[in-house]
Design an enzyme around this catalytic site. Structure first.
Site, PDB file in Angstrom:
ATOM      1  N   CYS A  95      19.337  39.254 -13.906  1.00 53.59           N
ATOM      2  CA  CYS A  95      20.500  40.107 -13.667  1.00 53.59           C
ATOM      3  C   CYS A  95      21.340  40.183 -14.936  1.00 53.59           C
ATOM      4  O   CYS A  95      21.354  39.246 -15.738  1.00 53.59           O
ATOM      5  CB  CYS A  95      21.329  39.550 -12.512  1.00 53.59           C
ATOM      6  SG  CYS A  95      22.708  40.619 -12.008  1.00 53.59           S
TER       7      CYS A  95
ATOM      8  N   CYS B  15      27.711  36.572 -11.626  1.00 49.47           N
ATOM      9  CA  CYS B  15      28.605  36.268 -10.509  1.00 49.47           C
ATOM     10  C   CYS B  15      28.525  34.778 -10.171  1.00 49.47           C
ATOM     11  O   CYS B  15      27.440  34.233  -9.953  1.00 49.47           O
ATOM     12  CB  CYS B  15      28.228  37.093  -9.284  1.00 49.47           C
ATOM     13  SG  CYS B  15      28.269  38.883  -9.597  1.00 49.47           S
TER      14      CYS B  15
ATOM     15  N   CYS C 148      26.606  33.671  -6.924  1.00 49.23           N
ATOM     16  CA  CYS C 148      25.280  34.246  -6.688  1.00 49.23           C
ATOM     17  C   CYS C 148      24.365  33.223  -6.024  1.00 49.23           C
ATOM     18  O   CYS C 148      24.247  32.082  -6.464  1.00 49.23           O
ATOM     19  CB  CYS C 148      24.661  34.708  -8.005  1.00 49.23           C
ATOM     20  SG  CYS C 148      23.009  35.415  -7.813  1.00 49.23           S
TER      21      CYS C 148
END
Length: 363
Positions: free
Chosen positions: A85, A89, A92
């Site tokens: 990714c 985040c 995650c």
């Protein structure tokens, strides 16, 4: 001649008892036919076999076939075909532990196995699904699922940062739902969470994607993870303006080995909120008609999740324990180890109107 003696004796004996037996049978039969429907009603049957014997055997066999040993149908599957990714985040729960992606032909073979096992909806996720081959790999899978497998619903979950209009031009007709992850309408909060990339504004990009979905007839959905940094935010005005078909609101979830524990790539403990705080957020947004809440309890075991190797991930023990790959052992064998709770799947509203042909949207 000597054999005729016992036979003759037996005949006389039977003749002597024939009359009493006939009388007894005549008394028992009416009681049997009176009791039979009563017994079926007591068992909770709305209908009962028209014939004795074989009909009852067939009914009993049907009950066995519906027992707990029957294979689970993978009605809705979430295929996390990539872990990489471009965002980071902090909460995650499917992190970049590998960079593996199946060859396209093998991924298609697995998807066909799932369709043959009863799959109706496939959701492609990651990681970030558009990061691999600039979205072409994903587009080919989407087209394959809709055009060749004829699945009622094909959807994607993405952070939206890498989607280009050309992708909609090439593959938009095959996609039913695009879900964009957006946890806040305050850009500073998004950056704090890790959902940001340089000068690109996540909220502004969300507006652009909403317009493309409308232009190319793709149902638009928003996913939000409620955590320590956005739990007090009021998102009613922005959500109602964007008007998604669904606004999926998750409670921040800890998964050992992903965002919790010694070998995890993320440490999400600082993002965790209590059940009461989550309920407070939901109560503040209860007037938003498209809101679909998912607490930790509802979420953990109610998803069929395939990883990048097409292994079902069992989350029942607070971590993701993989089954064998469906490519090696088939869907029926692998799904036994998925930990999937079909009752919770239905309770959380996992089955809904998920084909854009049935949504009857005003484009």
């Amino acid at each position: 001649m000597w054999m005729l003696v016992p036979i003759a004796f037996a005949g006389k004996l039977l003749s002597a008892f024939r009359k009493p037996l006939s009388s007894l049978w005549g008394s028992v039969v009416p009681w049997f036919f009176w009791l039979r429907p009563a017994l079926w009603l007591a068992r909770g049957k709305s209908t009962w076999p028209l014939q004795l014997g074989q009909g009852e055997l067939q009914e009993g066999r049907g009950e066995e076939e519906e027992g707990p040993d029957q294979p689970t149908t993978p009605t809705s599957v979430n295929y996390h075909f990539i872990r990489q990714c471009n965002y980071k985040c902090g909460f995650c729960f499917h992190t970049a532990k590998t960079s593996f992606v199946l060859p396209l032909a093998e991924a298609k073979r697995g998807l066909r196995l799932l369709q043959e096992a009863g799959m109706e909806k496939i959701n492609f996720s990651g990681g970030e699904p558009f990061i691999h081959d600039r979205g072409e790999y994903l587009g080919k899978l989407v087209q394959f699922c809709k055009e060749e497998l004829r699945l009622p619903s094909v959807s994607i979950v993405s952070n939206g940062s890498l989607i280009r209009e050309r992708w909609f031009q090439n593959y938009g007709e095959y996609l039913d739902i695009l879900a964009i992850s957006c946890d806040s309408f305050d850009e500073q909060v998004n950056v704090l969470i890790g959902r940001g990339q340089g000068k690109k504004n996540h909220v502004e990009n969300l507006q652009k994607l909403r317009a493309w979905c409308r232009d190319y007839r793709v149902a638009f959905k928003i996913n939000s993870v409620i955590n320590r940094f956005n739990v007090d935010e009021d998102m009613r005005e922005q959500i109602q303006a964007l008007n998604p078909v669904r606004w999926k609101v998750f409670q921040c979830l800890l998964i050992e080995g992903e965002n919790s524990g010694e070998d995890a790539l993320r440490e999400a403990q600082q993002f965790v909120i209590s059940d009461e705080e989550f309920e407070g957020f939901l109560d503040r947004h209860k007037e938003v008609s498209c809101l679909v809440p998912e607490s930790n309890q509802k979420m953990k075991d109610s998803y069929l999740i395939l990883d990048e190797y097409m292994r079902f991930l069992n989350c029942r023990n607070g971590r993701k324990d993989p089954s064998k790959s469906i490519l090696d052992v088939g869907v029926e064998e692998a799904i036994k180890f998925s930990g999937f709770d079909e009752k919770m799947f239905l309770k959380r509203g996992g089955k809904y109107v998920w084909s854009k042909a049935d949504l009857k949207l005003d484009w």
